[in-house]
Design a protein around this motif. Structure first.
Motif, PDB file in Angstrom:
ATOM      1  N   UNK A 337      17.429 -22.521  36.906  1.00 36.99           N
ATOM      2  CA  UNK A 337      17.449 -21.604  35.762  1.00 36.99           C
ATOM      3  C   UNK A 337      17.212 -22.315  34.427  1.00 36.99           C
ATOM      4  N   UNK A 338      17.601 -23.579  34.334  1.00 36.30           N
ATOM      5  CA  UNK A 338      17.389 -24.339  33.105  1.00 36.30           C
ATOM      6  C   UNK A 338      16.190 -25.257  33.312  1.00 36.30           C
ATOM      7  N   UNK A 339      15.102 -24.980  32.618  1.00 38.13           N
ATOM      8  CA  UNK A 339      13.890 -25.779  32.797  1.00 38.13           C
ATOM      9  C   UNK A 339      14.076 -27.176  32.223  1.00 38.13           C
ATOM     10  N   UNK A 340      13.230 -28.089  32.675  1.00 42.26           N
ATOM     11  CA  UNK A 340      13.299 -29.457  32.174  1.00 42.26           C
ATOM     12  C   UNK A 340      13.064 -29.513  30.663  1.00 42.26           C
ATOM     13  N   UNK A 341      12.061 -28.792  30.205  1.00 41.27           N
ATOM     14  CA  UNK A 341      11.731 -28.823  28.779  1.00 41.27           C
ATOM     15  C   UNK A 341      12.884 -28.277  27.946  1.00 41.27           C
ATOM     16  N   UNK A 342      13.494 -27.179  28.386  1.00 40.18           N
ATOM     17  CA  UNK A 342      14.616 -26.602  27.641  1.00 40.18           C
ATOM     18  C   UNK A 342      15.791 -27.570  27.620  1.00 40.18           C
ATOM     19  N   UNK A 343      16.046 -28.269  28.732  1.00 44.35           N
ATOM     20  CA  UNK A 343      17.120 -29.263  28.757  1.00 44.35           C
ATOM     21  C   UNK A 343      16.862 -30.369  27.743  1.00 44.35           C
ATOM     22  N   UNK A 344      15.593 -30.792  27.621  1.00 45.35           N
ATOM     23  CA  UNK A 344      15.260 -31.828  26.633  1.00 45.35           C
ATOM     24  C   UNK A 344      15.467 -31.324  25.206  1.00 45.35           C
ATOM     25  N   UNK A 345      15.062 -30.085  24.963  1.00 52.58           N
ATOM     26  CA  UNK A 345      15.190 -29.545  23.609  1.00 52.58           C
ATOM     27  C   UNK A 345      16.653 -29.431  23.186  1.00 52.58           C
ATOM     28  N   UNK A 346      17.489 -28.912  24.065  1.00 57.29           N
ATOM     29  CA  UNK A 346      18.903 -28.774  23.739  1.00 57.29           C
ATOM     30  C   UNK A 346      19.557 -30.146  23.599  1.00 57.29           C
ATOM     31  N   UNK A 347      19.246 -31.039  24.525  1.00 57.14           N
ATOM     32  CA  UNK A 347      19.857 -32.360  24.513  1.00 57.14           C
ATOM     33  C   UNK A 347      19.522 -33.162  23.271  1.00 57.14           C
ATOM     34  N   UNK A 348      18.256 -33.127  22.836  1.00 53.23           N
ATOM     35  CA  UNK A 348      17.870 -33.910  21.663  1.00 53.23           C
ATOM     36  C   UNK A 348      18.550 -33.395  20.397  1.00 53.23           C
ATOM     37  N   UNK A 349      18.698 -32.093  20.281  1.00 55.40           N
ATOM     38  CA  UNK A 349      19.373 -31.528  19.100  1.00 55.40           C
ATOM     39  C   UNK A 349      20.842 -31.955  19.077  1.00 55.40           C
ATOM     40  N   UNK A 445      21.612 -44.408  10.380  1.00 56.04           N
ATOM     41  CA  UNK A 445      20.401 -43.760   9.868  1.00 56.04           C
ATOM     42  C   UNK A 445      19.172 -44.153  10.690  1.00 56.04           C
ATOM     43  N   UNK A 446      19.103 -45.415  11.096  1.00 52.46           N
ATOM     44  CA  UNK A 446      17.992 -45.842  11.948  1.00 52.46           C
ATOM     45  C   UNK A 446      18.034 -45.099  13.281  1.00 52.46           C
ATOM     46  N   UNK A 447      19.211 -44.960  13.861  1.00 49.51           N
ATOM     47  CA  UNK A 447      19.348 -44.212  15.112  1.00 49.51           C
ATOM     48  C   UNK A 447      18.947 -42.749  14.936  1.00 49.51           C
ATOM     49  N   UNK A 448      19.285 -42.168  13.790  1.00 45.47           N
ATOM     50  CA  UNK A 448      18.918 -40.777  13.520  1.00 45.47           C
ATOM     51  C   UNK A 448      17.404 -40.620  13.427  1.00 45.47           C
ATOM     52  N   UNK A 449      16.741 -41.605  12.820  1.00 43.64           N
ATOM     53  CA  UNK A 449      15.274 -41.551  12.708  1.00 43.64           C
ATOM     54  C   UNK A 449      14.628 -41.580  14.094  1.00 43.64           C
ATOM     55  N   UNK A 450      15.163 -42.421  14.982  1.00 48.08           N
ATOM     56  CA  UNK A 450      14.637 -42.462  16.351  1.00 48.08           C
ATOM     57  C   UNK A 450      14.877 -41.131  17.055  1.00 48.08           C
ATOM     58  N   UNK A 451      16.044 -40.539  16.828  1.00 48.87           N
ATOM     59  CA  UNK A 451      16.366 -39.267  17.460  1.00 48.87           C
ATOM     60  C   UNK A 451      15.420 -38.159  17.022  1.00 48.87           C
ATOM     61  N   UNK A 452      14.973 -38.215  15.780  1.00 50.16           N
ATOM     62  CA  UNK A 452      14.018 -37.219  15.295  1.00 50.16           C
ATOM     63  C   UNK A 452      12.718 -37.258  16.099  1.00 50.16           C
ATOM     64  N   UNK A 453      12.300 -38.457  16.509  1.00 50.80           N
ATOM     65  CA  UNK A 453      11.065 -38.591  17.288  1.00 50.80           C
ATOM     66  C   UNK A 453      11.203 -37.898  18.643  1.00 50.80           C
ATOM     67  N   UNK A 454      12.403 -37.927  19.220  1.00 44.79           N
ATOM     68  CA  UNK A 454      12.593 -37.300  20.528  1.00 44.79           C
ATOM     69  C   UNK A 454      12.396 -35.787  20.475  1.00 44.79           C
ATOM     70  N   UNK A 455      12.610 -35.199  19.313  1.00 46.58           N
ATOM     71  CA  UNK A 455      12.380 -33.762  19.187  1.00 46.58           C
ATOM     72  C   UNK A 455      10.920 -33.416  19.429  1.00 46.58           C
ATOM     73  N   UNK A 456      10.026 -34.338  19.103  1.00 44.79           N
ATOM     74  CA  UNK A 456       8.588 -34.118  19.279  1.00 44.79           C
ATOM     75  C   UNK A 456       8.162 -34.417  20.711  1.00 44.79           C
TER      76      UNK A 456
END
Length: 471
Positions: A337-349, A445-456
């Protein structure tokens, strides 16, 4: 068929299919999860006690290297174990890697200065990296595809007990006896875990051997690239000890060498985030970099700025480990029921939100409860993503390249974390002169910048095809 559809079809097996705790797989499951359990305990324990180790051995300048170093040498272990497993199966790599892990624990536990301690950590990382890959191949060779999601959820659940007692227990042991026993005490437990996994090894030895002509050759070139990548990470860590502009020059050169060296160790176009397996591998590296690049500084922040004891600082990691295991169990129940892409989107946020709470705590000197509570969300995000990335890696793999792809996943994980930790170490040293919590804020802040890339990158993990690494 897309990866999601393929996984769904494979998961819809007959209702009578045995589970991971059925008599057929019981000892395999117990043995593999026991090794994961010990790796989890050691990971959480070291993160908790490192402020004490650093103070005792006068190793503040090498704080980040104590974490990044094992991840770097782990890359070598992963490549060797992956190649070895593809040639001869995972039995010999698993036994050897456990022996190396124990040796590293002994060296670190008996260390009386920071240099010897780091040697132990490097050996420990070499064994741990190889062990992870060998266990992935054990899963691929023994369990049917419809059980992969459940066994990986079981691996994550193996973090539950160490997450409950690991950080706090490590802090108590370090404070009331010595931090040395946090390493030495684990040795006996690893030996017991190895005895528990013996039935799994016997099962694998009973499988027919592959034809010599069809076995992959020893990938000496790839092993050499892994050594170069590890050396580059170590050089990046040590660059913070240089003066003036040389810090930036050596750091940039080391990162460039690491990226060039890791390219042959990953599926084609992984660094370009090609859809499917390449993005899965890259995603694993980036989420590891963001999460662990921040997490190792949380106990340090709590002990340095808020005078938390080692035991109390460890409790900050306990909650995140629990939410990690809980979210992993939940996603295993929702594998259709939970697709891979949706799991990535929720997890990265969730991970980004957690890191931002750490930034806010450091910058505005908020209550430490803010970052402790925020890190619960980060653990949940990782729990959603990590098992899914493992499942997708196997679903994109054939039997011939299970070892290579499992190795690539672990390499992306470790090298991403190692590069992030090395970079945060440079940032921490550069901002130390400002005083206060600014060095911690810079790392977060550096870790946050890397996390932003995962959203893409997250949406690109699905709808891919198997990658022929020889193409």
């Amino acid at each position: 068929m897309t990866s999601n559809a393929r996984l769904t079809a494979e998961s819809a097996g007959p209702e009578t299919s045995p589970g991971i705790f059925s008599s057929r797989y019981l000892w395999v499951t117990i043995g593999a999860c026991a090794l994961v359990f010990l790796g989890a305990f050691e990971s959480l324990a070291v993160t908790t006690i490192m402020p004490l180790v650093s103070a005792d051995l006068d190793g503040a300048a090498l704080y980040a290297l104590a974490f990044a170093g094992p991840l770097a040498t782990g890359v070598i272990g992963m490549v060797v174990a992956g190649n070895w497993s593809d040639r001869n199966g995972p039995v010999a790599p698993l036994v050897t890697s456990v022996a190396m892990f124990i040796l590293g624990l002994l060296i670190a536990g008996l260390a009386t200065d920071m240099t010897i301690f780091l040697v132990g950590r490097l050996v420990q990382g070499l064994g741990s990296g190889a062990m992870n890959v060998a266990l992935y191949v054990v899963v691929a060779r023994i369990y049917p595809a419809q059980l992969h999601a459940k066994i990986f959820a079981g691996f994550a659940a193996a973090w539950v007990v160490p997450s409950l007692i690991g950080p706090f227990a490590a802090g108590v042991v370090a404070e009331f006896t010595s931090w040395h026993w946090v390493f030495l005490g684990v040795v006996a437990l690893v030996l017991v875990a190895m005895l528990m996994v013996v039935p799994a090894l016997r099962m694998l030895r009973g499988q027919p051997a592959a034809d010599l002509a069809s076995r992959p050759s020893w990938a000496l070139g790839m092993i050499a690239w892994s050594v170069l990548a590890a050396a580059a990470v170590l050089g990046l860590n040590l660059s913070s000890r240089l003066d003036g502009a040389w810090v930036g020059v050596v750091a940039i050169a080391a990162i460039a060498v690491a990226l060039v060296a890791v390219r042959p160790l990953l599926p084609r176009r992984s660094l370009l985030a090609a859809r499917g397996l390449p993005s899965v591998i890259l995603m694993r590296g980036l989420v590891s970099a963001a999460f662990f690049g921040a997490e190792v500084y949380i106990p340090y922040l709590l002990s340095d700025r808020y005078d938390y004891s080692a035991a109390l600082s460890g409790l900050a990691l306990t909650g995140a480990a629990l939410t990690w295991a809980s979210a992993s169990w939940l996603q295993g129940r929702m594998d259709i029921s939970l697709t891979h892409v949706r799991a990535m989107q929720i997890g990265t946020v969730l991970v980004l939100f957690a890191i931002l709470t750490a930034v806010a705590t450091a910058v505005f000197e908020l209550s430490p409860l803010v970052v402790i509570a925020g890190w619960l969300f980060g653990g949940a995000g990782m729990g959603l993503m990590y098992p899914r990335l493992s499942v997708m890696t196997l679903s994109y793999s054939s039997e011939r390249d299970q070892g290579f792809n499992s190795s690539a996943l672990s390499i992306g994980d470790s090298l991403g974390g190692a590069l992030a930790l090395a970079s945060t170490g440079i940032v921490f040293s550069a901002l130390t002169g400002l005083g206060g919590a600014w060095p911690f804020a810079g790392c977060f802040l550096l870790a946050a910048a890397i996390s932003l890339v995962t959203l893409v990158i997250g949406p690109r993990v699905g709808d891919g095809v198997r990658v022929d690494r020889s193409a």
